[in-house]
Design an enzyme around this catalytic site. Structure first.
Site, mmCIF file in Angstrom:
data_model
loop_
_atom_site.group_PDB
_atom_site.id
_atom_site.type_symbol
_atom_site.label_atom_id
_atom_site.label_comp_id
_atom_site.label_asym_id
_atom_site.label_seq_id
_atom_site.Cartn_x
_atom_site.Cartn_y
_atom_site.Cartn_z
ATOM 1 N N CYS A 50 35.281 37.463 37.493
ATOM 2 C CA CYS A 50 33.990 38.082 37.224
ATOM 3 C C CYS A 50 33.745 39.109 38.321
ATOM 4 O O CYS A 50 33.704 38.755 39.505
ATOM 5 C CB CYS A 50 32.928 36.970 37.277
ATOM 6 S SG CYS A 50 31.230 37.530 37.207
ATOM 7 N N CYS A 93 33.800 45.019 34.086
ATOM 8 C CA CYS A 93 33.200 43.704 33.850
ATOM 9 C C CYS A 93 34.135 42.990 32.883
ATOM 10 O O CYS A 93 34.546 43.581 31.865
ATOM 11 C CB CYS A 93 31.813 43.874 33.223
ATOM 12 S SG CYS A 93 31.118 42.343 32.551
HETATM 13 N N1 DGL Z 1 31.972 38.943 33.545
HETATM 14 C C1 DGL Z 1 31.156 39.424 34.582
HETATM 15 C C2 DGL Z 1 31.673 40.605 35.307
HETATM 16 O O1 DGL Z 1 32.876 40.789 35.321
HETATM 17 C C3 DGL Z 1 29.695 39.103 34.616
HETATM 18 C C4 DGL Z 1 28.796 39.651 33.597
HETATM 19 C C5 DGL Z 1 27.426 39.053 33.711
HETATM 20 O O2 DGL Z 1 27.334 37.830 33.826
HETATM 21 O O3 DGL Z 1 26.467 39.822 33.706
HETATM 22 O O4 DGL Z 1 30.940 41.348 35.889
#
Ligand code: DGL
EC number: 5.1.1.3
Length: 258
Positions: A74, A182
Protein backbone atom coordinates in the site's frame (compact mmCIF):
# COMPACT_ATOMS: atom_id res chain seq x y z
CA UNK A 1 10.98 -30.90 3.79
CA UNK A 2 12.07 -27.29 4.33
CA UNK A 3 9.36 -25.04 5.78
CA UNK A 4 8.49 -22.19 3.38
CA UNK A 5 9.40 -18.69 4.55
CA UNK A 6 6.27 -16.99 5.86
CA UNK A 7 5.78 -13.33 4.95
CA UNK A 8 2.97 -10.85 5.55
CA UNK A 9 1.37 -8.48 3.07
CA UNK A 10 -0.93 -5.71 4.19
CA UNK A 11 -3.17 -3.12 2.63
CA UNK A 12 -6.16 -1.03 3.65
CA UNK A 13 -8.31 -3.37 1.59
CA UNK A 14 -8.26 -4.94 -1.86
CA UNK A 15 -5.36 -3.02 -3.42
CA UNK A 16 -2.59 -5.21 -2.05
CA UNK A 17 -4.17 -8.19 -3.80
CA UNK A 18 -2.71 -6.77 -7.03
CA UNK A 19 0.70 -7.14 -5.35
CA UNK A 20 -0.13 -10.62 -4.06
CA UNK A 21 -0.99 -11.60 -7.64
CA UNK A 22 2.48 -10.54 -8.70
CA UNK A 23 4.13 -12.73 -6.02
CA UNK A 24 1.97 -15.70 -6.98
CA UNK A 25 3.52 -15.65 -10.45
CA UNK A 26 6.73 -17.02 -8.93
CA UNK A 27 7.65 -20.52 -7.91
CA UNK A 28 9.56 -20.20 -4.69
CA UNK A 29 9.26 -21.49 -1.13
CA UNK A 30 7.12 -18.80 0.40
CA UNK A 31 3.88 -18.67 2.31
CA UNK A 32 1.99 -15.39 2.25
CA UNK A 33 -0.46 -14.10 4.84
CA UNK A 34 -2.47 -11.19 3.44
CA UNK A 35 -4.30 -8.77 5.71
CA UNK A 36 -6.84 -6.33 4.25
CA UNK A 37 -7.90 -3.74 6.83
CA UNK A 38 -11.34 -3.26 5.29
CA UNK A 39 -12.82 -2.17 8.58
CA UNK A 40 -10.70 0.97 8.32
CA UNK A 41 -10.40 1.41 4.54
CA UNK A 42 -9.72 3.57 2.70
CA UNK A 43 -6.57 5.00 4.30
CA UNK A 44 -5.81 7.62 1.67
CA UNK A 45 -7.92 10.41 3.13
CA UNK A 46 -6.99 9.86 6.78
CA UNK A 47 -4.26 11.77 8.57
CA UNK A 48 -0.75 10.32 8.66
CA UNK A 49 -0.74 9.56 12.41
CA UNK A 50 -3.98 7.56 12.14
CA UNK A 51 -2.55 5.60 9.20
CA UNK A 52 0.59 4.91 11.23
CA UNK A 53 -1.50 3.52 14.12
CA UNK A 54 -3.65 1.37 11.82
CA UNK A 55 -0.64 0.04 9.93
CA UNK A 56 1.18 -0.73 13.18
CA UNK A 57 -1.85 -2.72 14.43
CA UNK A 58 -2.00 -4.72 11.21
CA UNK A 59 1.74 -5.46 11.40
CA UNK A 60 1.31 -6.70 15.00
CA UNK A 61 -1.53 -8.93 13.83
CA UNK A 62 0.67 -10.34 11.06
CA UNK A 63 3.52 -10.95 13.51
CA UNK A 64 1.10 -13.07 15.58
CA UNK A 65 0.91 -15.24 12.46
CA UNK A 66 4.68 -15.66 12.77
CA UNK A 67 5.62 -13.86 9.57
CA UNK A 68 9.34 -13.18 9.12
CA UNK A 69 8.99 -10.04 6.98
CA UNK A 70 6.17 -7.68 6.04
CA UNK A 71 5.45 -5.86 2.80
CA UNK A 72 3.23 -2.80 3.12
CA UNK A 73 1.46 -3.47 -0.19
CA UNK A 74 0.00 0.00 0.00
CA UNK A 75 1.64 3.23 -1.12
CA UNK A 76 -0.33 5.24 1.42
CA UNK A 77 0.75 3.10 4.40
CA UNK A 78 4.33 3.11 3.09
CA UNK A 79 4.34 6.92 2.89
CA UNK A 80 2.85 7.41 6.34
CA UNK A 81 4.31 4.53 8.33
CA UNK A 82 7.21 2.57 6.81
CA UNK A 83 10.05 4.65 8.22
CA UNK A 84 8.71 4.59 11.79
CA UNK A 85 7.74 0.92 11.73
CA UNK A 86 11.18 -0.08 10.46
CA UNK A 87 12.58 1.35 13.70
CA UNK A 88 9.93 -0.31 15.86
CA UNK A 89 9.88 -3.87 14.55
CA UNK A 90 12.76 -6.29 14.46
CA UNK A 91 11.62 -8.03 11.25
CA UNK A 92 12.18 -6.33 7.86
CA UNK A 93 9.40 -4.00 6.70
CA UNK A 94 9.22 -3.44 2.94
CA UNK A 95 7.13 -0.84 1.16
CA UNK A 96 5.86 0.32 -2.22
CA UNK A 97 7.23 3.11 -4.36
CA UNK A 98 5.29 4.77 -7.18
CA UNK A 99 7.02 3.86 -10.45
CA UNK A 100 7.87 7.46 -11.33
CA UNK A 101 11.52 6.70 -11.97
CA UNK A 102 11.05 4.19 -14.83
CA UNK A 103 8.19 6.29 -16.23
CA UNK A 104 10.39 9.39 -16.43
CA UNK A 105 13.58 7.65 -17.55
CA UNK A 106 11.90 5.59 -20.27
CA UNK A 107 10.01 8.59 -21.67
CA UNK A 108 12.52 11.44 -21.67
CA UNK A 109 11.00 14.91 -21.67
CA UNK A 110 7.42 13.61 -21.61
CA UNK A 111 4.91 14.64 -18.97
CA UNK A 112 3.89 11.94 -16.52
CA UNK A 113 0.66 11.87 -14.52
CA UNK A 114 0.80 10.36 -11.05
CA UNK A 115 -2.52 9.00 -9.82
CA UNK A 116 -2.33 8.46 -6.05
CA UNK A 117 -4.18 9.09 -2.81
CA UNK A 118 -4.03 12.54 -1.20
CA UNK A 119 -1.73 11.16 1.55
CA UNK A 120 0.76 9.69 -0.93
CA UNK A 121 0.79 12.97 -2.91
CA UNK A 122 1.43 15.03 0.21
CA UNK A 123 3.91 12.95 2.21
CA UNK A 124 7.65 13.55 2.46
CA UNK A 125 8.57 10.28 0.69
CA UNK A 126 7.18 11.44 -2.66
CA UNK A 127 8.60 14.96 -2.29
CA UNK A 128 12.04 13.43 -1.83
CA UNK A 129 11.64 11.10 -4.81
CA UNK A 130 10.54 14.02 -7.04
CA UNK A 131 13.52 16.08 -5.86
CA UNK A 132 15.98 13.23 -6.46
CA UNK A 133 14.62 12.74 -9.98
CA UNK A 134 14.34 16.49 -10.64
CA UNK A 135 10.89 15.57 -11.86
CA UNK A 136 8.77 18.46 -10.64
CA UNK A 137 8.24 20.08 -14.06
CA UNK A 138 7.34 16.82 -15.76
CA UNK A 139 5.04 15.41 -13.11
CA UNK A 140 1.32 16.06 -13.06
CA UNK A 141 0.02 14.96 -9.63
CA UNK A 142 -3.59 13.76 -9.71
CA UNK A 143 -5.05 13.16 -6.27
CA UNK A 144 -7.87 10.64 -6.27
CA UNK A 145 -9.72 10.78 -2.93
CA UNK A 146 -12.37 8.09 -2.75
CA UNK A 147 -11.23 6.08 -5.75
CA UNK A 148 -9.70 3.23 -3.69
CA UNK A 149 -12.96 3.07 -1.72
CA UNK A 150 -14.87 2.39 -4.94
CA UNK A 151 -12.53 -0.52 -5.71
CA UNK A 152 -13.05 -1.91 -2.18
CA UNK A 153 -16.79 -1.84 -2.80
CA UNK A 154 -16.38 -3.51 -6.19
CA UNK A 155 -17.98 -0.46 -7.81
CA UNK A 156 -16.11 -0.47 -11.12
CA UNK A 157 -18.87 1.46 -12.90
CA UNK A 158 -18.50 4.19 -10.28
CA UNK A 159 -14.72 4.04 -10.70
CA UNK A 160 -15.06 4.59 -14.47
CA UNK A 161 -17.34 7.58 -13.90
CA UNK A 162 -14.83 8.92 -11.38
CA UNK A 163 -11.98 8.57 -13.87
CA UNK A 164 -13.73 10.18 -16.85
CA UNK A 165 -13.00 13.84 -15.98
CA UNK A 166 -9.43 12.88 -15.06
CA UNK A 167 -8.98 11.17 -18.42
CA UNK A 168 -10.48 14.19 -20.17
CA UNK A 169 -7.88 16.40 -18.49
CA UNK A 170 -5.06 14.04 -19.51
CA UNK A 171 -6.29 14.13 -23.11
CA UNK A 172 -6.50 17.93 -23.09
CA UNK A 173 -3.00 18.20 -21.67
CA UNK A 174 -1.63 15.55 -24.06
CA UNK A 175 -0.40 13.33 -21.21
CA UNK A 176 -0.14 9.66 -22.15
CA UNK A 177 2.22 8.34 -19.48
CA UNK A 178 0.42 7.44 -16.24
CA UNK A 179 1.87 6.08 -13.03
CA UNK A 180 -0.57 4.15 -10.86
CA UNK A 181 0.69 5.20 -7.43
CA UNK A 182 -1.88 3.23 -5.45
CA UNK A 183 -2.12 -0.54 -5.47
CA UNK A 184 -5.92 -0.38 -5.78
CA UNK A 185 -5.65 1.44 -9.13
CA UNK A 186 -3.82 -1.50 -10.71
CA UNK A 187 -7.26 -3.13 -10.86
CA UNK A 188 -8.45 -0.19 -13.00
CA UNK A 189 -5.95 -0.71 -15.83
CA UNK A 190 -8.52 -2.14 -18.23
CA UNK A 191 -10.94 0.71 -17.63
CA UNK A 192 -8.18 3.26 -18.23
CA UNK A 193 -7.06 1.57 -21.46
CA UNK A 194 -10.62 1.15 -22.67
CA UNK A 195 -11.04 4.93 -22.47
CA UNK A 196 -7.60 5.89 -23.82
CA UNK A 197 -5.89 2.93 -25.55
CA UNK A 198 -2.69 4.96 -26.12
CA UNK A 199 -1.99 5.31 -22.41
CA UNK A 200 1.31 3.89 -21.20
CA UNK A 201 0.69 2.66 -17.66
CA UNK A 202 3.29 2.07 -14.97
CA UNK A 203 2.92 0.53 -11.54
CA UNK A 204 5.39 -0.44 -8.84
CA UNK A 205 4.25 -4.03 -8.31
CA UNK A 206 6.71 -6.04 -10.34
CA UNK A 207 9.74 -3.93 -9.26
CA UNK A 208 8.71 -4.21 -5.61
CA UNK A 209 8.32 -7.98 -5.75
CA UNK A 210 11.68 -8.44 -7.49
CA UNK A 211 13.31 -6.33 -4.81
CA UNK A 212 11.46 -8.18 -2.02
CA UNK A 213 12.41 -11.65 -3.30
CA UNK A 214 16.01 -10.58 -3.82
CA UNK A 215 16.23 -9.13 -0.31
CA UNK A 216 14.78 -12.35 1.14
CA UNK A 217 17.60 -14.28 -0.51
CA UNK A 218 15.41 -15.71 -3.28
CA UNK A 219 17.77 -15.01 -6.14
CA UNK A 220 16.34 -15.45 -9.65
CA UNK A 221 13.17 -17.31 -8.63
CA UNK A 222 11.38 -19.04 -11.48
CA UNK A 223 8.26 -17.59 -12.94
CA UNK A 224 5.71 -20.41 -12.70
CA UNK A 225 3.82 -21.62 -15.74
CA UNK A 226 0.48 -20.97 -14.04
CA UNK A 227 -0.37 -18.18 -11.64
CA UNK A 228 -0.56 -19.38 -8.08
CA UNK A 229 1.66 -22.40 -8.59
CA UNK A 230 4.07 -23.02 -5.78
CA UNK A 231 3.15 -20.34 -3.24
CA UNK A 232 0.53 -20.84 -0.55
CA UNK A 233 -1.44 -17.91 0.73
CA UNK A 234 -4.08 -17.10 3.30
CA UNK A 235 -6.41 -14.11 3.18
CA UNK A 236 -7.36 -12.30 6.39
CA UNK A 237 -9.97 -9.62 5.78
CA UNK A 238 -11.46 -7.90 8.82
CA UNK A 239 -14.85 -7.56 7.18
CA UNK A 240 -18.21 -9.06 7.97
CA UNK A 241 -19.46 -8.51 4.46
CA UNK A 242 -19.59 -11.65 2.34
CA UNK A 243 -19.17 -9.67 -0.83
CA UNK A 244 -15.68 -8.57 0.27
CA UNK A 245 -14.54 -12.21 0.31
CA UNK A 246 -16.17 -12.83 -3.07
CA UNK A 247 -14.62 -9.69 -4.52
CA UNK A 248 -11.16 -10.66 -3.19
CA UNK A 249 -11.48 -14.04 -4.91
CA UNK A 250 -12.64 -12.44 -8.12
CA UNK A 251 -9.80 -9.93 -8.16
CA UNK A 252 -7.20 -12.57 -7.39
CA UNK A 253 -8.43 -14.94 -10.05
CA UNK A 254 -9.15 -12.49 -12.84
CA UNK A 255 -6.58 -12.51 -15.63
CA UNK A 256 -6.36 -8.74 -15.85
CA UNK A 257 -8.21 -6.46 -13.55
CA UNK A 258 -11.91 -6.51 -12.88
N1 DGL B 1 -3.86 0.67 -1.73
C1 DGL B 1 -3.47 1.88 -1.13
C2 DGL B 1 -2.35 2.59 -1.78
O1 DGL B 1 -1.56 1.94 -2.45
C3 DGL B 1 -4.40 2.62 -0.22
C4 DGL B 1 -5.61 3.24 -0.77
C5 DGL B 1 -6.49 3.76 0.33
O2 DGL B 1 -6.71 3.02 1.29
O3 DGL B 1 -6.92 4.91 0.23
O4 DGL B 1 -2.20 3.77 -1.65
Amino acid sequence: MKEPLKIGLMDSGMGGLSVLKEILKYETELEVIYFGDLKNSPYGEKNASTILELTRDVCKRLIQEDVKAILLACNTATSAAAETLRKEFSIPIFGMEPAIKPAILQNPGKRVALLATPVTQKEEKLQKLKKDLKADDLLLPVSCPGLAGLVDRGDFIGAEEYLKPILKKLREEGVEIVVLGCTHYVFLKEILLKNIPELKLYDGNSGTIKHLLNSLGKKNPNLGSTEGEGIDYKLLLNSEENFHFELADRLLNSKSGV
